[in-house]
Design a protein around this motif. Structure first.
Motif, PDB file in Angstrom:
ATOM      1  N   SER A  30       2.623  11.046  -5.003  1.00 33.56           N
ATOM      2  CA  SER A  30       3.544  12.130  -4.669  1.00 33.56           C
ATOM      3  C   SER A  30       2.932  13.040  -3.603  1.00 33.56           C
ATOM      4  CB  SER A  30       3.888  12.934  -5.924  1.00 33.56           C
ATOM      5  OG  SER A  30       4.733  14.011  -5.606  1.00 33.56           O
ATOM      6  N   CYS A  31       1.642  13.305  -3.706  1.00 34.58           N
ATOM      7  CA  CYS A  31       0.958  14.112  -2.683  1.00 34.58           C
ATOM      8  C   CYS A  31       1.026  13.420  -1.328  1.00 34.58           C
ATOM      9  CB  CYS A  31      -0.498  14.344  -3.059  1.00 34.58           C
ATOM     10  SG  CYS A  31      -0.744  15.477  -4.420  1.00 34.58           S
ATOM     11  N   TRP A  32       0.834  12.115  -1.313  1.00 30.53           N
ATOM     12  CA  TRP A  32       0.878  11.384  -0.046  1.00 30.53           C
ATOM     13  C   TRP A  32       2.281  11.435   0.559  1.00 30.53           C
ATOM     14  CZ3 TRP A  32       3.313   7.238   2.256  1.00 30.53           C
ATOM     15  CH2 TRP A  32       2.787   6.862   3.490  1.00 30.53           C
ATOM     16  N   ILE A  33       3.295  11.322  -0.280  1.00 31.02           N
ATOM     17  CA  ILE A  33       4.672  11.426   0.230  1.00 31.02           C
ATOM     18  C   ILE A  33       4.898  12.812   0.825  1.00 31.02           C
ATOM     19  CG2 ILE A  33       7.096  11.498  -0.488  1.00 31.02           C
ATOM     20  CD1 ILE A  33       6.406   9.159  -2.389  1.00 31.02           C
ATOM     21  N   GLY A  34       4.314  13.843   0.211  1.00 29.56           N
ATOM     22  CA  GLY A  34       4.402  15.191   0.771  1.00 29.56           C
ATOM     23  C   GLY A  34       3.778  15.269   2.158  1.00 29.56           C
ATOM     24  N   LEU A  35       2.605  14.626   2.334  1.00 23.96           N
ATOM     25  CA  LEU A  35       1.988  14.580   3.657  1.00 23.96           C
ATOM     26  C   LEU A  35       2.864  13.831   4.656  1.00 23.96           C
ATOM     27  CD1 LEU A  35      -1.779  13.833   2.907  1.00 23.96           C
ATOM     28  CD2 LEU A  35      -0.811  15.927   3.829  1.00 23.96           C
ATOM     29  N   LEU A  36       3.428  12.728   4.205  1.00 22.45           N
ATOM     30  CA  LEU A  36       4.308  11.940   5.069  1.00 22.45           C
ATOM     31  C   LEU A  36       5.508  12.770   5.517  1.00 22.45           C
ATOM     32  CD1 LEU A  36       5.061   9.193   6.343  1.00 22.45           C
ATOM     33  CD2 LEU A  36       6.245   8.660   4.204  1.00 22.45           C
ATOM     34  N   LEU A  37       6.109  13.499   4.596  1.00 24.53           N
ATOM     35  CA  LEU A  37       7.259  14.338   4.955  1.00 24.53           C
ATOM     36  C   LEU A  37       6.860  15.412   5.975  1.00 24.53           C
ATOM     37  CD1 LEU A  37       8.980  14.771   1.477  1.00 24.53           C
ATOM     38  CD2 LEU A  37       9.817  13.459   3.426  1.00 24.53           C
ATOM     39  N   LEU A  38       5.681  15.960   5.839  1.00 24.54           N
ATOM     40  CA  LEU A  38       5.209  16.948   6.806  1.00 24.54           C
ATOM     41  C   LEU A  38       5.054  16.320   8.189  1.00 24.54           C
ATOM     42  CD1 LEU A  38       4.155  19.819   7.399  1.00 24.54           C
ATOM     43  CD2 LEU A  38       1.878  18.975   6.800  1.00 24.54           C
ATOM     44  N   TYR A  39       4.502  15.136   8.234  1.00 28.15           N
ATOM     45  CA  TYR A  39       4.312  14.459   9.523  1.00 28.15           C
ATOM     46  C   TYR A  39       5.617  13.930  10.100  1.00 28.15           C
ATOM     47  CZ  TYR A  39      -0.734  14.823   9.674  1.00 28.15           C
ATOM     48  OH  TYR A  39      -2.017  15.322   9.756  1.00 28.15           O
ATOM     49  N   ASN A  46       2.599  13.159  15.080  1.00 26.47           N
ATOM     50  CA  ASN A  46       2.200  12.093  14.165  1.00 26.47           C
ATOM     51  C   ASN A  46       0.727  11.760  14.342  1.00 26.47           C
ATOM     52  OD1 ASN A  46       4.655  11.732  12.918  1.00 26.47           O
ATOM     53  ND2 ASN A  46       5.369  10.234  14.415  1.00 26.47           N
ATOM     54  N   ASN A  47       0.033  11.697  13.234  1.00 29.73           N
ATOM     55  CA  ASN A  47      -1.369  11.306  13.221  1.00 29.73           C
ATOM     56  C   ASN A  47      -1.476  10.139  12.251  1.00 29.73           C
ATOM     57  OD1 ASN A  47      -4.120  11.000  12.982  1.00 29.73           O
ATOM     58  ND2 ASN A  47      -4.530  13.195  13.015  1.00 29.73           N
ATOM     59  N   TYR A  48      -1.388   8.947  12.803  1.00 30.15           N
ATOM     60  CA  TYR A  48      -1.370   7.758  11.961  1.00 30.15           C
ATOM     61  C   TYR A  48      -2.704   7.525  11.255  1.00 30.15           C
ATOM     62  CZ  TYR A  48       3.009   6.911  14.317  1.00 30.15           C
ATOM     63  OH  TYR A  48       4.279   7.049  14.802  1.00 30.15           O
ATOM     64  N   TRP A  49      -3.795   8.029  11.826  1.00 23.92           N
ATOM     65  CA  TRP A  49      -5.093   7.891  11.184  1.00 23.92           C
ATOM     66  C   TRP A  49      -5.130   8.654   9.867  1.00 23.92           C
ATOM     67  CZ3 TRP A  49      -8.406   4.283  12.119  1.00 23.92           C
ATOM     68  CH2 TRP A  49      -8.425   3.682  13.374  1.00 23.92           C
ATOM     69  N   VAL A  50      -4.653   9.890   9.898  1.00 21.14           N
ATOM     70  CA  VAL A  50      -4.647  10.694   8.665  1.00 21.14           C
ATOM     71  C   VAL A  50      -3.755  10.029   7.623  1.00 21.14           C
ATOM     72  CG1 VAL A  50      -3.924  12.895   7.653  1.00 21.14           C
ATOM     73  CG2 VAL A  50      -5.184  12.870   9.808  1.00 21.14           C
ATOM     74  N   LEU A  51      -2.575   9.602   8.045  1.00 23.60           N
ATOM     75  CA  LEU A  51      -1.654   8.972   7.093  1.00 23.60           C
ATOM     76  C   LEU A  51      -2.225   7.660   6.552  1.00 23.60           C
ATOM     77  CD1 LEU A  51       1.791   9.659   8.789  1.00 23.60           C
ATOM     78  CD2 LEU A  51       0.874  10.694   6.710  1.00 23.60           C
TER      79      LEU A  51
END
Length: 166
Positions: A30-39, A46-51
């Motif tokens: 769920s935290c990762w989906i939150g990061l994805l929504l922010l990006y 977009n920072n594909y490395w962070v994702l």
């Protein structure tokens, strides 16, 4: 639209933090989906490395959530019966509608597995079940720690792009 994505992303991260302790809620995923929504907002580049790195860590930690309690059982002298009991108890504990089922399930599973292996050695069975409990608590702590790190990443990226979002 960006504000809605940021709000939904923040809610996902908060749910993920609570999910690190409450197994019914999704944790780190769920935290990762939150990061994805922010990006996905237009304001954040977009920072594909962070994702990618956070996604890989999320997958590894999610897998470890199921392995660590069993390893705790083994470390405290449990047999393969105790390890199997821990895994079965974890699944039953997640599905059972009882409070703290995810904590009680692996403990009882390891205890029952060890008693099936050697019904006369209660001390060893309790020790292995305690290892299962310690493994679960360690797994929850790692999940919580990474959820907080993901929250930190979320807030840092949000702060860096605040002028474009708000």
């Amino acid at each position: 639209m960006d504000l809605l994505l940021v709000l939904l992303g923040f809610i996902c991260v908060i749910v993920g933090i609570f999910g690190s302790f409450i197994p019914v809620l999704p944790g780190l995923s769920s935290c990762w989906i939150g990061l994805l929504l922010l990006y996905l907002t237009k304001a954040v580049e977009n920072n594909y490395w962070v994702l990618a790195i956070t996604f890989i860590l999320m997958i590894i930690i999610t897998i470890l959530d199921y392995i660590i309690p069993a390893k705790g059982t083994k470390k405290f002298g449990g047999s393969s019966y105790g390890v199997w009991g821990t895994n079965i108890g974890l699944i039953v504990g997640i599905l059972a509608p009882i409070p703290f089922g995810v904590i009680i399930g692996p403990f009882l599973g390891a205890l029952i597995g060890e008693l099936l292996y050697d019904s006369r050695n209660h001390k060893r069975a309790i020790k292995a079940a305690t290892g299962s409990l310690i493994g679960f608590l360690a797994s929850s702590f790692v999940n919580f720690l990474f959820s907080i790190i993901y929250l930190g990443i979320f807030l840092t990226v949000l702060w860096q792009n605040r002028a474009l979002i708000f």
